[in-house]
Design a protein around this motif. Structure first.
Motif, PDB file in Angstrom:
ATOM      1  N   LYS A 110      39.450  16.142  51.337  1.00 14.78           N
ATOM      2  CA  LYS A 110      39.431  17.278  50.693  1.00 14.78           C
ATOM      3  C   LYS A 110      37.929  16.524  50.678  1.00 14.78           C
ATOM      4  N   LYS A 113      33.983  16.683  44.136  1.00 14.61           N
ATOM      5  CA  LYS A 113      34.679  18.042  43.587  1.00 14.61           C
ATOM      6  C   LYS A 113      33.147  17.985  43.727  1.00 14.61           C
ATOM      7  N   THR A 114      31.832  17.371  43.214  1.00 14.93           N
ATOM      8  CA  THR A 114      30.490  18.319  42.847  1.00 14.93           C
ATOM      9  C   THR A 114      29.842  17.938  43.760  1.00 14.93           C
ATOM     10  N   GLN A 165      34.423  21.272  45.941  1.00  9.80           N
ATOM     11  CA  GLN A 165      35.762  21.772  44.640  1.00  9.80           C
ATOM     12  C   GLN A 165      34.716  23.260  44.198  1.00  9.80           C
ATOM     13  N   LYS A 166      34.109  22.263  43.993  1.00 12.86           N
ATOM     14  CA  LYS A 166      33.426  23.580  42.256  1.00 12.86           C
ATOM     15  C   LYS A 166      33.119  24.671  43.308  1.00 12.86           C
ATOM     16  N   GLN A 167      32.083  24.163  43.801  1.00 10.19           N
ATOM     17  CA  GLN A 167      31.737  26.138  45.103  1.00 10.19           C
ATOM     18  C   GLN A 167      32.690  26.460  45.560  1.00 10.19           C
ATOM     19  N   GLN A 168      34.171  26.177  45.614  1.00  9.57           N
ATOM     20  CA  GLN A 168      35.295  26.239  46.645  1.00  9.57           C
ATOM     21  C   GLN A 168      36.041  27.828  45.322  1.00  9.57           C
ATOM     22  N   LYS A 169      35.754  27.322  44.021  1.00 11.01           N
ATOM     23  CA  LYS A 169      36.445  27.066  43.198  1.00 11.01           C
ATOM     24  C   LYS A 169      35.646  28.907  43.309  1.00 11.01           C
ATOM     25  N   LYS A 170      34.313  28.693  42.816  1.00  6.16           N
ATOM     26  CA  LYS A 170      33.667  29.784  42.777  1.00  6.16           C
ATOM     27  C   LYS A 170      34.211  31.235  43.248  1.00  6.16           C
ATOM     28  N   TYR A 172      36.545  31.636  45.399  1.00  8.81           N
ATOM     29  CA  TYR A 172      37.841  32.123  45.612  1.00  8.81           C
ATOM     30  C   TYR A 172      37.608  33.597  44.919  1.00  8.81           C
ATOM     31  N   GLU A 173      37.337  32.697  43.054  1.00  6.05           N
ATOM     32  CA  GLU A 173      36.850  33.756  42.126  1.00  6.05           C
ATOM     33  C   GLU A 173      36.296  35.223  42.338  1.00  6.05           C
TER      34      GLU A 173
END
Length: 246
Positions: A110, A113-114, A165-170, A172-173
């Motif tokens: 992984k 996270k940020t 992970q923070k940018q990956q979540k953005k 996906y959205e």
């Protein structure tokens, strides 16, 4: 005897002048040095210099981020067509050639996270966090297409692109929103339909016949009238709840 002693004294004075001459030159050179020359190499001054340098780098990054957000806030897709982007990345995506910092030869499964925690920036930020002009937005279709496989239509895993992970979540959205608005195509799996699944000829979807017990006048449960309670158990229950029975 006195003359011999006098000769030795003169020789000693001459030798002492030549022997102490380098020491005098060194002292005179030290006197000519500036006053602030020696403290320049002290650890306190060096630490202060590094701290000021780090603060200046943070200020420069903050100013660059604000400038990028001001220029490409309304139209984030213009950055991918600008000369600045072509000069930095060429025709490659923003994550091409990125290598993460990790211990050992095997990278972790992984990503972090940020990359930015308050005012602290990691040493090797991800491809999105390192460039403030790269803005994740549903209208930035060219950027979102760089993170979607053209063969399968799936989003690349962050272990391949190196995005935190923070940018990956953005990401996906933004991709889901762009697909909902029709800005990005999405693949619907093809399902071959058969006539048997939608016919009413088999028992699963056919009409259910009415139960015979209802038409004959019998109760719904055939065993309902055949149950006879045990007299001993009834006596125990009546004795237990005698005070509550009227």
């Amino acid at each position: 005897m006195a003359a011999t002693v006098q000769c030795f004294g003169k020789a000693y004075v001459r030798l002492s002048q030549f022997s102490f001459l380098p020491l005098r030159q060194f002292q005179s050179s030290l006197q000519r040095l500036p006053v602030m020359a020696s403290p320049r190499f002290s650890p306190f001054v060096l630490t202060r210099h590094l701290f000021l340098k780090a603060a200046s780098l943070k200020e420069a990054y903050a100013a660059q981020t604000a400038d990028g957000l001001a220029r490409y806030k309304d139209r984030p897709e213009d950055y991918l067509e600008s000369e600045e982007y072509i000069e930095r990345y060429g025709t490659n995506p923003v994550w091409a050639g990125y290598r993460r910092n990790h211990k050992g030869g095997i990278p972790p499964q992984k990503t972090r996270k940020t990359c930015i925690r308050g005012d602290k920036i990691s040493g090797n930020p991800c491809p999105i966090c390192r460039d403030p002009n790269v803005i994740i937005h549903p209208q930035n279709v060219k950027l979102l297409q760089q993170f979607i496989s053209p063969h399968t239509g799936t989003v690349y895993d962050p272990s391949q692109t190196g995005v935190c992970q923070k940018q990956q979540k953005k990401m996906y959205e933004a991709i889901n929103t762009a697909q909902d608005h029709g800005l990005l195509p999405f693949q619907i799996p093809y399902v071959e339909l058969s006539g048997e699944d939608y016919s009413n000829s088999h028992n699963a979807v056919g009409s259910t016949p009415p139960p015979s017990c209802l038409t004959s006048g019998d109760p719904w449960y055939k065993w309902y009238n055949k149950i006879t309670p045990d007299e001993k158990e009834v006596a125990k229950v009546r004795k237990m709840y005698k005070a509550f029975l009227s």
